[in-house]
Design an enzyme around this catalytic site. Structure first.
Site, short mmCIF file in Angstrom:
data_model
loop_
_atom_site.label_atom_id
_atom_site.label_comp_id
_atom_site.label_asym_id
_atom_site.label_seq_id
_atom_site.Cartn_x
_atom_site.Cartn_y
_atom_site.Cartn_z
N THR A 82 42.71 47.54 43.66
CA THR A 82 42.71 47.90 42.83
C THR A 82 42.89 47.50 41.23
O THR A 82 42.17 46.41 41.24
CB THR A 82 44.21 48.54 42.03
OG1 THR A 82 44.88 47.16 42.09
CG2 THR A 82 44.51 49.22 43.32
N ASP A 83 41.48 48.11 40.27
CA ASP A 83 40.85 47.94 38.99
C ASP A 83 41.86 47.40 37.55
O ASP A 83 42.93 48.20 37.95
CB ASP A 83 39.74 48.94 38.97
CG ASP A 83 38.85 47.56 39.83
OD1 ASP A 83 38.47 46.35 39.78
OD2 ASP A 83 38.13 48.18 40.22
N LYS A 84 41.46 47.70 36.98
CA LYS A 84 42.05 47.55 35.05
C LYS A 84 43.11 48.31 35.44
O LYS A 84 42.52 50.06 35.54
CB LYS A 84 41.25 47.44 34.66
CG LYS A 84 41.96 47.23 33.46
CD LYS A 84 41.35 47.40 31.65
CE LYS A 84 41.80 47.24 30.81
NZ LYS A 84 40.69 47.46 30.06
N VAL B 49 45.19 50.31 37.85
CA VAL B 49 45.22 51.34 38.60
C VAL B 49 46.85 50.60 39.26
O VAL B 49 47.13 49.51 39.28
CB VAL B 49 44.43 51.53 39.05
CG1 VAL B 49 44.64 51.84 41.06
CG2 VAL B 49 42.91 51.54 38.42
N ASP C 275 37.67 52.29 38.67
CA ASP C 275 38.34 52.28 40.00
C ASP C 275 38.78 51.42 40.66
O ASP C 275 38.95 50.38 41.16
CB ASP C 275 37.47 53.67 40.93
CG ASP C 275 37.41 55.02 40.70
OD1 ASP C 275 38.23 55.32 39.13
OD2 ASP C 275 38.27 55.47 41.48
#
Length: 402
Positions: A117-119, A121, A395
């Protein structure tokens, strides 16, 4: 001779203490010594337990609020951007589950996250696989060293060669958004007053259902051409649930289940449906986006995206009932997951939306998109519109793009 014998007997007797205070001093001295010996013994016992505790391959069920973190994946040697794994590894070391050098080189514990999971999330059902010492009260000890917005909710033993990313055959994400995002662009809408009607919800779900099946999503990510085989992705289901009101604003949750997702893919899938429902683009643009031409697909804000759960259906069929391993299902943890979302994930999304108005601000940018532009025009636009937020904000990608 008798005098010498008498002196020998006296010398052999214990020395008489001069006073009662000397007795106390001796007792206190012995007491401190006993405490030191006990403390040293406890430390040795702890070290012995760590040495005795066998290392076993396990999976941890994680939930976390991603606000304030630069994603899940740890960047060893980079302290500038804090990640979820930074806090997790620190807790594993402090609790005695792994040696300190395993925290510095995560390959030593065979660490693998299921989805990156990215920034910003969040996750309600992230899975990581790793080798740890199976110490007593392991979950409690790990959680004691974690902030309250990161929790380990469950643990299961897995096969020695298990890899949480490679063995995962599907992921489910949710996207929570204020329903005024679906209001038509020609209607003057007050955010707190707007309520989604049945007909609009049905249209939203009809459009989301178009994504089901295998399609070429090269227009829904970056740096993939139309003939790149990895741009083809399989979507199992996608729908929007019934709306609900929080803090005077109506929200709804979109769920999407797919084999894997590329960077920005989910946010662009949702962004394009919003553009259609609001009247900026024709419905035909969805099918056109799967063709070879370059299509301008808007990317919805990152706020609201949550990794809900990861699926191990093939693994469960093969090993889940072999008598040695448990199926990777978390029915007993469902209540804890729901409580965590209500306490940490949903309030963060709602409060951030109210304060920063990320959806309202993004909706104002839809009018500058050209949904009929050609590939040449798109390339020119991309050169001028590339900015830092596009590069850093992405995302929950868990396919080959991570």
């Amino acid at each position: 001779m008798m005098a010498e014998d008498l002196r020998a007997v006296v010398a052999g007797q214990p020395k008489r203490l001069n006073s009662s205070s000397e007795v106390v001093e001796r007792v206190e001295e012995n007491g401190h010594q006993n405490k030191r010996l006990k403390r040293d013994a406890d430390e040795e016992d702890g070290e012995d337990q760590n040495k005795r505790s066998p290392k076993r391959k396990i999976v941890l069920l994680m939930a976390y609020s991603g606000k304030g973190y630069h994603g899940m994946q740890r960047n060893v040697g980079s302290s500038q951007f804090k990640t979820i794994e930074d806090d997790l590894v620190s807790a594993l070391v402090q609790s005695g589950c792994i040696p300190e050098n395993h925290g510095e080189d995560m390959k030593k514990m065979s660490f693998q996250r299921c989805a990156r999971t990215d920034k910003g999330v969040s996750a309600a059902g992230q899975i990581v696989s790793l080798k740890v010492r199976l110490i007593d009260d392991i979950l409690e000890k790990i959680n004691n060293h974690l902030p309250s917005h990161i929790r380990i909710l469950g643990l299961k033993r897995v096969t020695g060669g298990f890899n949480s990313k490679n063995k995962c055959d599907a992921r489910t994400y949710s996207y929570m958004l204020p329903t005024f995002a679906f209001a038509h662009k020609d209607h003057d809408v007050q955010e707190e007053v707007y309520r989604l009607d049945k007909e609009t919800l049905e249209r939203v779900n009809k459009l989301l259902a178009c994504y089901k099946g295998t399609h070429n999503f090269h227009n829904f990510t970056s740096q993939k051409g139309p003939r790149d085989p990895s741009a083809k992705r399989y979507i199992m289901e996608m729908y929007c649930g019934e709306p609900f009101v929080r803090e005077n604003i109506e929200f709804a949750v979109i769920k999407v289940k797919g084999q894997s997702f590329m960077m920005h893919q989910i946010r662009k899938m949702i962004g394009l449906v919003i553009a259609i429902v609001k009247g900026y683009a024709a419905e035909s643009i969805i099918k056109r986006s799967w063709g070879e031409e370059k299509v301008d697909v808007p990317k919805a804000p990152g706020l609201g995206l949550v990794l809900e759960r990861v699926h191990f259906e093939k693994y469960n069929r093969r090993f889940g009932n072999d008598g040695l391993h448990e199926p990777l299902e978390w029915t007993e943890e469902e209540e804890k997951i729901a409580v965590f979302k209500e306490q940490y994930i949903y309030p963060t999304i709602i409060n951030t939306e109210r304060e920063e108005k990320s959806m309202a601000n993004w909706l104002n940018t839809l009018s500058i998109h050209d949904f009929n532009s050609s590939a040449v025009e798109m390339q020119a636009d991309n050169k001028t519109s590339k900015n830092s937020s596009d590069l850093e904000d992405s995302d929950g990608s868990d396919g080959d793009s991570d």
